[in-house]
Scaffold this motif. Structure first.
Motif, mmCIF file in Angstrom:
data_model
loop_
_atom_site.group_PDB
_atom_site.id
_atom_site.type_symbol
_atom_site.label_atom_id
_atom_site.label_comp_id
_atom_site.label_asym_id
_atom_site.label_seq_id
_atom_site.Cartn_x
_atom_site.Cartn_y
_atom_site.Cartn_z
ATOM 1 N N GLU A 372 -4.923 -1.007 -10.417
ATOM 2 C CA GLU A 372 -4.589 0.008 -9.430
ATOM 3 C C GLU A 372 -5.859 0.738 -9.024
ATOM 4 O OE1 GLU A 372 -1.962 4.162 -9.080
ATOM 5 O OE2 GLU A 372 -2.219 3.137 -11.008
ATOM 6 N N LEU A 373 -6.051 0.874 -7.712
ATOM 7 C CA LEU A 373 -7.156 1.675 -7.203
ATOM 8 C C LEU A 373 -6.675 3.123 -7.154
ATOM 9 C CD1 LEU A 373 -10.015 1.792 -5.994
ATOM 10 C CD2 LEU A 373 -8.985 1.409 -3.743
ATOM 11 N N LEU A 374 -7.271 3.968 -8.001
ATOM 12 C CA LEU A 374 -6.769 5.325 -8.185
ATOM 13 C C LEU A 374 -7.171 6.241 -7.032
ATOM 14 C CD1 LEU A 374 -7.432 5.917 -11.991
ATOM 15 C CD2 LEU A 374 -5.291 5.279 -10.880
ATOM 16 N N ASP A 375 -6.285 7.158 -6.734
ATOM 17 C CA ASP A 375 -6.566 8.227 -5.783
ATOM 18 C C ASP A 375 -7.111 9.419 -6.581
ATOM 19 O OD1 ASP A 375 -6.676 10.192 -3.904
ATOM 20 O OD2 ASP A 375 -4.557 10.108 -3.336
ATOM 21 N N GLY A 388 -12.758 5.724 2.364
ATOM 22 C CA GLY A 388 -13.310 4.394 2.488
ATOM 23 C C GLY A 388 -12.988 3.756 3.827
ATOM 24 N N LEU A 389 -13.803 2.778 4.214
ATOM 25 C CA LEU A 389 -13.593 2.036 5.463
ATOM 26 C C LEU A 389 -12.536 0.959 5.243
ATOM 27 C CD1 LEU A 389 -17.343 1.510 6.479
ATOM 28 C CD2 LEU A 389 -15.833 3.407 7.109
ATOM 29 N N PRO A 428 -10.208 -6.886 4.896
ATOM 30 C CA PRO A 428 -8.873 -7.471 4.702
ATOM 31 C C PRO A 428 -8.127 -7.593 6.025
ATOM 32 C CG PRO A 428 -8.924 -5.188 3.974
ATOM 33 C CD PRO A 428 -10.339 -5.562 4.278
ATOM 34 N N ASP A 429 -7.272 -8.592 6.087
ATOM 35 C CA ASP A 429 -6.457 -8.817 7.279
ATOM 36 C C ASP A 429 -5.433 -7.687 7.407
ATOM 37 O OD1 ASP A 429 -4.018 -9.928 8.784
ATOM 38 O OD2 ASP A 429 -5.557 -11.459 9.164
ATOM 39 N N ALA A 430 -5.422 -7.034 8.562
ATOM 40 C CA ALA A 430 -4.568 -5.863 8.757
ATOM 41 C C ALA A 430 -3.086 -6.189 8.643
ATOM 42 C CB ALA A 430 -4.854 -5.227 10.120
ATOM 43 N N ILE A 436 -3.775 -3.847 0.671
ATOM 44 C CA ILE A 436 -5.187 -3.537 0.436
ATOM 45 C C ILE A 436 -5.677 -2.516 1.455
ATOM 46 C CG2 ILE A 436 -7.527 -4.485 0.365
ATOM 47 C CD1 ILE A 436 -6.374 -7.096 -0.634
ATOM 48 N N VAL A 437 -5.309 -2.713 2.711
ATOM 49 C CA VAL A 437 -5.745 -1.801 3.770
ATOM 50 C C VAL A 437 -5.260 -0.380 3.491
ATOM 51 C CG1 VAL A 437 -5.557 -1.277 6.234
ATOM 52 C CG2 VAL A 437 -5.843 -3.647 5.480
ATOM 53 N N GLN A 438 -4.073 -0.251 2.946
ATOM 54 C CA GLN A 438 -3.510 1.073 2.709
ATOM 55 C C GLN A 438 -4.237 1.856 1.616
ATOM 56 O OE1 GLN A 438 0.617 0.331 1.889
ATOM 57 N NE2 GLN A 438 1.165 0.003 4.052
ATOM 58 N N VAL A 439 -4.790 1.142 0.612
ATOM 59 C CA VAL A 439 -5.394 1.864 -0.521
ATOM 60 C C VAL A 439 -6.914 1.973 -0.420
ATOM 61 C CG1 VAL A 439 -3.523 1.214 -2.060
ATOM 62 C CG2 VAL A 439 -5.551 -0.244 -1.929
#
Length: 776
Positions: A372-375, A388-389, A428-430, A436-439
């Protein structure tokens, strides 16, 4: 016909030469070719300092500007111009006060009371010079201020660059303050943004931590602070030292940087530290074995342009692409050895999304719901950060002459370019990779003009479950990933005190110090007579002696000099058994530890005294006294503040006096210390007062202090005793006069490997009077 044939040959050769010249021109722009060329030019010109000074007006690069405009790393054109303006200015000097030092609050008070006024005077002088038409006054001088996002006001910054601190007469006392407290381990001079990864790592006492790319060690020292009771000051009677389960493994792939790391960490004297030498992506460890992993990976480093302005002329986008695969490999290995529920921080000092978001996206793509990519937006709220971009551009390397050549997408990459332009470089593909795009915006981008720092990137991962690919691996394979040549590399415990090998046979010589060949072994097992003597003389429980005191196996059969203290966690990690002692129940740990190239482990707590008539004696070493002193029931004297200050003040270095030797006849009449000393045998003694300690040697007629000048000066400041004016240069000259030829040869050898270290730093110059006293 012959003429026609000759013309054809010449024409072919001409085209080949033209083609080769064009290829050579393109290759010459690659980073590796440029670095080789610059290295050759530096060698030819015999430049001692090859870092070129770049004027502020020249701190720009059209390729840099064009590249990052296309990447849209800022919100607007005005914001981007502010970024470029900030990057052209000099980086402010910053430093961190170690939370584990006993002097943290006194250092903060000293900064506030003594040095802010000095900066204000320097600023006033600067304004006067500007009014008089002096254009070379440098950056605006601003007094030191605490970095607002760092906890407890322990990190400070000042706009004055290091050069200004060294050269400005009004600021030299502050510069000396930094030098002295850095030398004794109370302060680390560290770039502000590099303090971020350990803070987001959220280390707790008792955790097992690995720093995969540790050198030069500033982040490692910050982790050590966190392991030491979560930043609380070291407790005086902390008898849990032997049972500490915390561990920090500081690893680096370059042996020279490992030695530099040892030298930096030696100031902190942490029993929880191990320094190893491995490629980060091949670091030998069991799967799921570390609570925290720091992957501050090698990068192109364009976030450090303020600190290293010479990079402006060298910058190009190719450096990021060449490091991309290595960065992914290191991050993946870090996740593999991370425990379920543990945190890993992936960070760079780069602004480039190809090294930052692209790597994060590939990790999320590979590990899926295993991580998990943490917020962490709620952590360090005072820190200004950017999200992040989610999209970026990948430059087309086949069109180096066109700075605006970018691939439209991964599908537009020709087959012949797929090796150098893998899928992981692209955003990443939108539609297909919405998760992935969301995080991705959860990562942190630190831009220089937001906090007046360098540029930085931080992402924080949590491991939720073992990844499916980990099931195909086991600890044997992870350990085998380490370089198989077990004859290469390692010192332990006292790496910097070894005879440095020649450059050509550097690694061959390290083979003789391999941990499996020359391990740290139990003092009690190898030299029970000395173990019993230490237990009886210093009143140390035999259980502590058996479990925590160790020596080098190569010294066990002769008169060994040093005894080291190891915590339980460190001992268990590096402990290896002979083949005959191995069994199936502990094969995993043995196999991993057998592959570890350990450069440093353990803290020196005792050293044998070799003077005639005292061969059986050991003296306590200052560097490890905070570890062993709580277990000593003898030879520790609690003295009054008056006696403690007398010892500190009387032992000033002067040619007229006896150096560090204090005769009993010189003690004040009201002091009861002499009476207590007369009732003790000759040997090592520790004087304590309110948690502070002085290491001494008691003779028949006098007592001598066995501490280096930096440590004594810190205590003198704490007790408000004037620091002696006797210069260190003169003291070093006296030391050279009293050394034997063999001692001088050994010190010269040390200086080749560790020019700033001194093997005898803990043992000051001994006067003739002291030698005579000890021999009685």
């Amino acid at each position: 016909m012959l003429i026609t044939w000759s013309r054809k040959v010449l024409d072919i050769m001409g085209r080949r030469k033209q083609k080769y010249t064009e290829k050579e021109r393109i290759l010459s722009r690659l980073p590796i070719a440029r670095n080789r060329r610059e290295k050759r030019e530096r060698t030819d010109s015999n430049k001692e300092d090859f870092r070129e000074y770049v004027e502020q007006k020249d701190r720009k690069n059209p390729a840099f500007t064009n590249y990052y405009e296309n990447q849209k790393i800022t919100d607007s054109a005005e914001d981007f111009n502010a970024l470029l303006t900030s990057l052209s200015t000099t980086l402010p000097a910053s430093f961190r006060i170690h939370s584990s030092t006993r002097f943290a609050q006194s250092l903060i008070s000293e900064i506030e009371s003594n040095f802010i006024s000095a900066f204000e005077a320097a600023k006033a002088a600067q304004l006067v010079n500007q009014q008089n038409g002096d254009e070379n006054t440098g950056e605006e001088i601003i007094p030191p201020y605490p970095i607002k996002w760092f906890p407890d006001n322990l990190a400070w910054s000042t706009s004055a660059a290091r050069q200004t601190l060294r050269r400005n007469e009004l600021l030299k006392p502050f510069h000396q303050f930094l030098i002295e407290n850095t030398a004794c381990g109370s302060i680390s001079r560290q770039e502000a943004v590099s303090m971020l990864p350990p803070l987001f790592l959220n280390v707790e006492p008792g955790m097992r931590v690995v720093d995969l790319c540790a050198a030069p060690g500033s982040k490692t020292s910050q982790i050590i602070d966190a392991l030491s009771h979560k930043g609380s000051q070291r407790k005086e009677n902390d008898q849990s030292a032997t049972e500490r389960n915390g561990l920090i493994v500081a690893n680096d792939s370059d042996m020279k940087r490992c030695f530099m790391l040892v030298h930096q960490m030696k100031r902190l004297n942490s029993p929880e530290l191990i320094v190893t030498h491995h490629d980060a992506q091949k670091f030998p460890a069991e799967l799921d074995s570390y609570d925290r992993v720091l992957a501050d990976v090698p990068c192109s480093g364009d976030g450090t342009l303020r600190k290293a302005p010479d990079m402006w002329k060298k910058w190009n986008p190719l450096g990021a692409i060449s490091l991309h695969k290595l960065q992914i490999d290191i991050a993946k290995h870090g996740l593999n050895i991370l425990k379920v529920g543990g945190r890993m921080v992936y960070s760079t000092c780069s602004l480039n999304p190809l090294e930052n978001e692209a790597v994060v996206a590939e990790l999320l793509r590979t590990y899926g719901d295993s991580i998990e990519l943490l917020d962490v937006s709620s952590e360090l709220p005072a820190l200004k950060r950017r999200s992040g971009l989610t999209t970026w551009k990948v430059p087309n390397l086949s069109h180096l002459e066109d700075e605006n050549a970018y691939f439209e997408s991964f599908e537009s990459v020709p087959d012949r370019r797929l090796m150098k332009n893998p899928r992981s470089l692209f955003p990443p593909d939108a539609e297909k990779e919405q998760d992935i795009v969301q995080v991705l915006p959860r990562v942190l981008r630190i831009l220089p003009h937001d906090n007046d720092t360098g540029g930085f990137f931080v992402s924080v991962f949590r491991k939720l479950k073992p990844h499916k690919e980990e099931n195909d691996l086991n600890s044997d394979q992870v350990a085998a990933n380490a370089e198989p040549d077990a004859d290469v590399a390692v010192h332990t415990a006292d790496a910097e005190n070894s005879e440095p090998p020649s450059k050509k046979k550097r690694y061959e010589s390290y083979g003789s110090r391999l941990l499996t060949r020359d391990p740290l072994v139990s003092l009690f097992d190898r030299d029970p007579e000395s173990a019993v003597w230490l237990s009886e003389f210093f009143g140390i429980d035999m259980k502590v002696v058996k479990n925590s005191l160790m020596l080098r196996a190569s010294e066990a059969t002769k008169s060994h000099r040093k005894v080291y203290f190891l915590s339980t966690a460190v001992r268990e990690l590096i402990e290896t058994k002979n083949e005959s002692e191995k069994d199936e129940t502990q094969n995993q740990k043995s196999k991993v530890s057998a592959h570890l190239r350990v450069v440093h482990a353990g803290i020196r707590v005792f050293e044998r005294h070799t003077r005639a008539g005292l061969q059986g004696h050991y003296r306590a070493a200052y560097e490890g006294n905070h570890l062993i002193r709580p277990f000593m029931k003898k030879r520790v004297i609690s003295v009054s503040t008056a006696d403690f200050t007398f010892l500190l003040g009387h032992s000033k270095n002067s040619r007229e006096g006896d150096g560090y030797t204090i005769f009993f006849t010189t003690f004040p009449a009201e002091s009861q210390l002499v009476e207590r000393l007369n009732g003790m045998d000759i040997g090592s003694v520790i004087f304590t007062n309110d948690g502070e300690a002085l290491m001494g040697w008691k003779g028949n007629l006098a007592v001598s202090l066995l501490m280096n000048e930096d440590d004594l000066n810190v205590l003198r400041k704490l007790y408000r005793i004037p620091i002696p004016s006797y210069s260190k240069a003169e003291m070093k000259s006296d030391a050279n006069e009293q050394q034997t030829p063999k001692d001088q040869e050994h010190d010269e050898g040390n200086s080749q490997e560790e020019p700033e270290s001194d093997e005898n730093a803990d043992e000051p110059v001994e006067s003739n009077a002291k030698k005579e006293v000890e021999s009685q």
